[in-house]
Write a protein that holds these residues in place. Structure first.
Motif, PDB file in Angstrom:
ATOM      1  N   GLU A 259       0.832  -1.209   0.000  1.00 60.43           N
ATOM      2  CA  GLU A 259       0.000   0.000   0.000  1.00 60.43           C
ATOM      3  C   GLU A 259       0.862   1.254   0.000  1.00 60.43           C
ATOM      4  OE1 GLU A 259      -3.575   2.057   2.689  1.00 60.43           O
ATOM      5  OE2 GLU A 259      -2.837   0.039   3.162  1.00 60.43           O
ATOM      6  N   ARG A 260       1.912   1.275   0.809  1.00 61.32           N
ATOM      7  CA  ARG A 260       2.774   2.449   0.913  1.00 61.32           C
ATOM      8  C   ARG A 260       3.470   2.750  -0.417  1.00 61.32           C
ATOM      9  NH1 ARG A 260       5.390   4.975   5.361  1.00 61.32           N
ATOM     10  NH2 ARG A 260       7.274   6.135   4.765  1.00 61.32           N
ATOM     11  N   LEU A 261       3.937   1.690  -1.085  1.00 58.72           N
ATOM     12  CA  LEU A 261       4.745   1.865  -2.281  1.00 58.72           C
ATOM     13  C   LEU A 261       3.920   1.970  -3.561  1.00 58.72           C
ATOM     14  CD1 LEU A 261       7.625  -0.523  -1.254  1.00 58.72           C
ATOM     15  CD2 LEU A 261       7.835   1.947  -1.651  1.00 58.72           C
ATOM     16  N   ALA A 262       2.630   1.896  -3.441  1.00 64.98           N
ATOM     17  CA  ALA A 262       1.774   2.047  -4.622  1.00 64.98           C
ATOM     18  C   ALA A 262       1.801   3.466  -5.165  1.00 64.98           C
ATOM     19  CB  ALA A 262       0.340   1.644  -4.279  1.00 64.98           C
ATOM     20  N   THR A 263       2.112   4.441  -4.294  1.00 66.10           N
ATOM     21  CA  THR A 263       2.048   5.843  -4.714  1.00 66.10           C
ATOM     22  C   THR A 263       3.364   6.585  -4.524  1.00 66.10           C
ATOM     23  OG1 THR A 263       1.219   6.455  -2.514  1.00 66.10           O
ATOM     24  CG2 THR A 263      -0.414   6.011  -4.241  1.00 66.10           C
ATOM     25  N   ARG A 264       4.410   5.890  -4.111  1.00 63.90           N
ATOM     26  CA  ARG A 264       5.701   6.553  -3.915  1.00 63.90           C
ATOM     27  C   ARG A 264       6.805   5.614  -4.382  1.00 63.90           C
ATOM     28  NH1 ARG A 264       5.501   8.025   2.164  1.00 63.90           N
ATOM     29  NH2 ARG A 264       7.615   8.746   1.736  1.00 63.90           N
ATOM     30  N   ARG A 265       7.855   6.190  -4.969  1.00 67.41           N
ATOM     31  CA  ARG A 265       8.901   5.351  -5.565  1.00 67.41           C
ATOM     32  C   ARG A 265       9.792   4.719  -4.510  1.00 67.41           C
ATOM     33  NH1 ARG A 265      13.052   7.055 -10.517  1.00 67.41           N
ATOM     34  NH2 ARG A 265      13.882   4.944 -10.862  1.00 67.41           N
ATOM     35  N   TYR A 266      10.086   5.461  -3.447  1.00 64.99           N
ATOM     36  CA  TYR A 266      10.980   4.966  -2.402  1.00 64.99           C
ATOM     37  C   TYR A 266      10.282   5.015  -1.051  1.00 64.99           C
ATOM     38  CZ  TYR A 266      14.259   5.652  -6.207  1.00 64.99           C
ATOM     39  OH  TYR A 266      14.870   5.594  -7.429  1.00 64.99           O
ATOM     40  N   LEU A 267      10.824   4.322  -0.092  1.00 60.90           N
ATOM     41  CA  LEU A 267      10.157   4.206   1.200  1.00 60.90           C
ATOM     42  C   LEU A 267      10.033   5.534   1.927  1.00 60.90           C
ATOM     43  CD1 LEU A 267      11.553   0.895   2.763  1.00 60.90           C
ATOM     44  CD2 LEU A 267       9.187   1.384   2.118  1.00 60.90           C
ATOM     45  N   VAL A 268      11.124   6.300   1.939  1.00 58.79           N
ATOM     46  CA  VAL A 268      11.150   7.571   2.674  1.00 58.79           C
ATOM     47  C   VAL A 268      11.810   8.624   1.792  1.00 58.79           C
ATOM     48  CG1 VAL A 268      11.923   8.763   4.755  1.00 58.79           C
ATOM     49  CG2 VAL A 268      11.362   6.322   4.867  1.00 58.79           C
ATOM     50  N   GLY A 269      11.106   9.684   1.464  1.00 60.97           N
ATOM     51  CA  GLY A 269      11.683  10.720   0.623  1.00 60.97           C
ATOM     52  C   GLY A 269      11.643  10.348  -0.847  1.00 60.97           C
ATOM     53  N   ASP A 270      12.403  11.116  -1.647  1.00 61.94           N
ATOM     54  CA  ASP A 270      12.363  10.986  -3.105  1.00 61.94           C
ATOM     55  C   ASP A 270      13.607  10.330  -3.685  1.00 61.94           C
ATOM     56  OD1 ASP A 270       9.859  12.285  -3.276  1.00 61.94           O
ATOM     57  OD2 ASP A 270      10.846  14.248  -3.159  1.00 61.94           O
ATOM     58  N   ALA A 271      14.435   9.711  -2.830  1.00 61.93           N
ATOM     59  CA  ALA A 271      15.652   9.046  -3.299  1.00 61.93           C
ATOM     60  C   ALA A 271      15.914   7.832  -2.420  1.00 61.93           C
ATOM     61  CB  ALA A 271      16.836  10.017  -3.256  1.00 61.93           C
ATOM     62  N   VAL A 272      16.838   7.019  -2.847  1.00 66.64           N
ATOM     63  CA  VAL A 272      17.219   5.837  -2.070  1.00 66.64           C
ATOM     64  C   VAL A 272      17.807   6.260  -0.730  1.00 66.64           C
ATOM     65  CG1 VAL A 272      18.912   3.958  -1.948  1.00 66.64           C
ATOM     66  CG2 VAL A 272      17.612   4.324  -4.057  1.00 66.64           C
ATOM     67  N   THR A 273      17.371   5.590   0.330  1.00 63.88           N
ATOM     68  CA  THR A 273      17.950   5.790   1.656  1.00 63.88           C
ATOM     69  C   THR A 273      18.272   4.433   2.265  1.00 63.88           C
ATOM     70  OG1 THR A 273      15.852   5.693   2.870  1.00 63.88           O
ATOM     71  CG2 THR A 273      16.543   7.868   2.021  1.00 63.88           C
ATOM     72  N   ILE A 274      18.839   4.473   3.447  1.00 65.61           N
ATOM     73  CA  ILE A 274      19.122   3.257   4.208  1.00 65.61           C
ATOM     74  C   ILE A 274      17.868   2.403   4.352  1.00 65.61           C
ATOM     75  CG2 ILE A 274      19.618   2.443   6.549  1.00 65.61           C
ATOM     76  CD1 ILE A 274      22.167   3.051   5.204  1.00 65.61           C
ATOM     77  N   ALA A 275      16.708   3.038   4.431  1.00 66.71           N
ATOM     78  CA  ALA A 275      15.450   2.296   4.572  1.00 66.71           C
ATOM     79  C   ALA A 275      15.242   1.341   3.406  1.00 66.71           C
ATOM     80  CB  ALA A 275      14.272   3.271   4.676  1.00 66.71           C
ATOM     81  N   ASP A 276      15.518   1.797   2.193  1.00 65.63           N
ATOM     82  CA  ASP A 276      15.344   0.956   1.013  1.00 65.63           C
ATOM     83  C   ASP A 276      16.363  -0.184   0.991  1.00 65.63           C
ATOM     84  OD1 ASP A 276      13.251   2.588  -0.461  1.00 65.63           O
ATOM     85  OD2 ASP A 276      14.843   4.079  -0.233  1.00 65.63           O
ATOM     86  N   ILE A 277      17.577   0.103   1.418  1.00 65.54           N
ATOM     87  CA  ILE A 277      18.617  -0.932   1.452  1.00 65.54           C
ATOM     88  C   ILE A 277      18.227  -2.028   2.435  1.00 65.54           C
ATOM     89  CG2 ILE A 277      21.035  -1.387   2.036  1.00 65.54           C
ATOM     90  CD1 ILE A 277      21.616   1.519   1.102  1.00 65.54           C
ATOM     91  N   ARG A 278      17.742  -1.639   3.601  1.00 66.77           N
ATOM     92  CA  ARG A 278      17.332  -2.617   4.608  1.00 66.77           C
ATOM     93  C   ARG A 278      16.207  -3.509   4.101  1.00 66.77           C
ATOM     94  NH1 ARG A 278      17.010   1.789   9.554  1.00 66.77           N
ATOM     95  NH2 ARG A 278      19.205   1.712  10.217  1.00 66.77           N
ATOM     96  N   LEU A 279      15.290  -2.946   3.348  1.00 68.33           N
ATOM     97  CA  LEU A 279      14.178  -3.731   2.833  1.00 68.33           C
ATOM     98  C   LEU A 279      14.604  -4.593   1.644  1.00 68.33           C
ATOM     99  CD1 LEU A 279      11.206  -4.554   2.681  1.00 68.33           C
ATOM    100  CD2 LEU A 279      10.759  -2.422   1.420  1.00 68.33           C
TER     101      LEU A 279
END
Length: 339
Positions: A210-230
């Protein structure tokens, strides 16, 4: 718990045995110096994979050398250990820089009386052969924020100060239900605890869809540590967690947004080019004899599916923000491309 033991209680993840911090100014424990440290990993391990991705995105390949252990652990004195073998590029079954056969030798160099577990990643000081840290999360964060002039020009900001609270809040939920949840399901000692763990895994996947249906990355508009962890959990999901760990309510490929998000990251430099599907499958199916006693290694799914179009660019954002993509992977660190 040993990989060949039938579990009798719910798996718990031990805290890092050694957690010295390495920073450019040396204000904590050790100073970041080019060539001083060697990162020991296995490409099957999602926790080690996090550090490898950060190292590549920050351009630290020349500053911190990389040592890759065999995906098949060796039983030493009754316990499985990460070892170097000629099969994975270590002449004489020893790491050519550290001169060790098993990572535990670096642990014992640091503390001769150490009797705990041995895990990857392990950052080793090449000057004395001592293990510096096996704290995968702190290593990731420090390489992303504390290595100063050793990082490349154009390195991204993977841990923006303004987003850290959101990154960590989301990260705790993902770790509990998904990153560690797949292990709690795979090594569940009974039906009740398996059911509880699997419910958490898919509750979190549903929320992320649901979260990623409308946003490209988990937090903010670029890759962060959050995306790497996932990512390091998602890229292993259909290959090993779905079948081997019995997390089979749905495949990742059955989540439209999550599957497209994972492919978007895989096709971003630093992610897919550090993923070794053969090592992943061989390690999980070969080592975990308590849940796969035959050691038969599954052949699928087809890794070429990770290269199919994802369409996530339409959501905006840019993978490296104001930064740039890292350069080519060093020749001696290349992994097989999906074929």
């Amino acid at each position: 718990m040993r990989a060949n033991q039938i579990p009798t209680e719910e798996i718990t993840r031990e805290p890092a045995a050694f957690a010295d911090r390495v920073t450019a100014d040396g204000r904590f424990d050790r100073t970041a110096e080019p060539g001083r440290f060697r990162l020991v990993i296995n490409r099957a391990c999602p926790w080690a994979h996090r550090v490898v991705i950060v190292r590549r995105l920050m351009g630290l390949e020349e500053a911190v050398s990389l040592a890759v252990t065999d995906p098949r652990q060796e039983i030493i004195e009754g316990d499985p250990h990460w070892v170097f073998t000629e099969e994975t590029g270590s002449p004489g079954d020893r790491d050519p820089v550290l001169g060790i056969h098993a990572l535990r030798e670096a642990y014992l160099a640091r503390d001769p009386g150490y009797t705990g577990g041995v895990s990857v990643p392990g950052l080793v000081d090449t000057a004395d052969g001592h293990l510096v840290s096996n704290d995968y999360d702190r290593l990731s964060l420090d390489m992303a924020t504390e290595w100063g002039g050793l990082t490349r020009d154009g390195a991204p900001d993977l841990y923006p100060a303004a987003l850290r609270d959101e990154i960590e809040s989301l990260g705790r939920e993902i770790y509990r239900d998904l990153n560690n949840g797949v292990y709690r399901a795979g090594f569940a000692p009974d039906q009740k605890r398996y059911d509880r763990a699997v419910a958490g895994v898919f509750r979190r996947l549903d929320a992320l869809e649901e979260r990623l249906a409308t946003r490209r990355y988990l937090v903010g508009d670029a890759v962060t540590i959050a995306d790497i962890r996932l990512f390091t959990t998602l890229v292993r999901f259909d290959a090993v967690y779905h079948g081997h760990f019995k997390c089979n309510v749905r495949k990742l490929a059955e989540y439209p947004a999550l599957w497209a998000y994972a492919r978007d990251l895989f096709q971003t430099p630093g992610f897919g080019d550090t993923t070794h599907f053969d090592h992943i499958r061989v390690h999980y199916y070969y080592v975990h004899t308590a849940i796969n006693p035959t050691r038969v290694v599954a052949v699928g799914p087809d890794p070429r599916l990770w290269l199919t179009a994802h369409g996530r660019e339409e959501l905006g954002g840019a993978p490296f923000g104001a930064g740039t993509a890292p350069g080519p992977v060093p020749e001696d660190e290349r992994v097989p491309a999906p074929a």
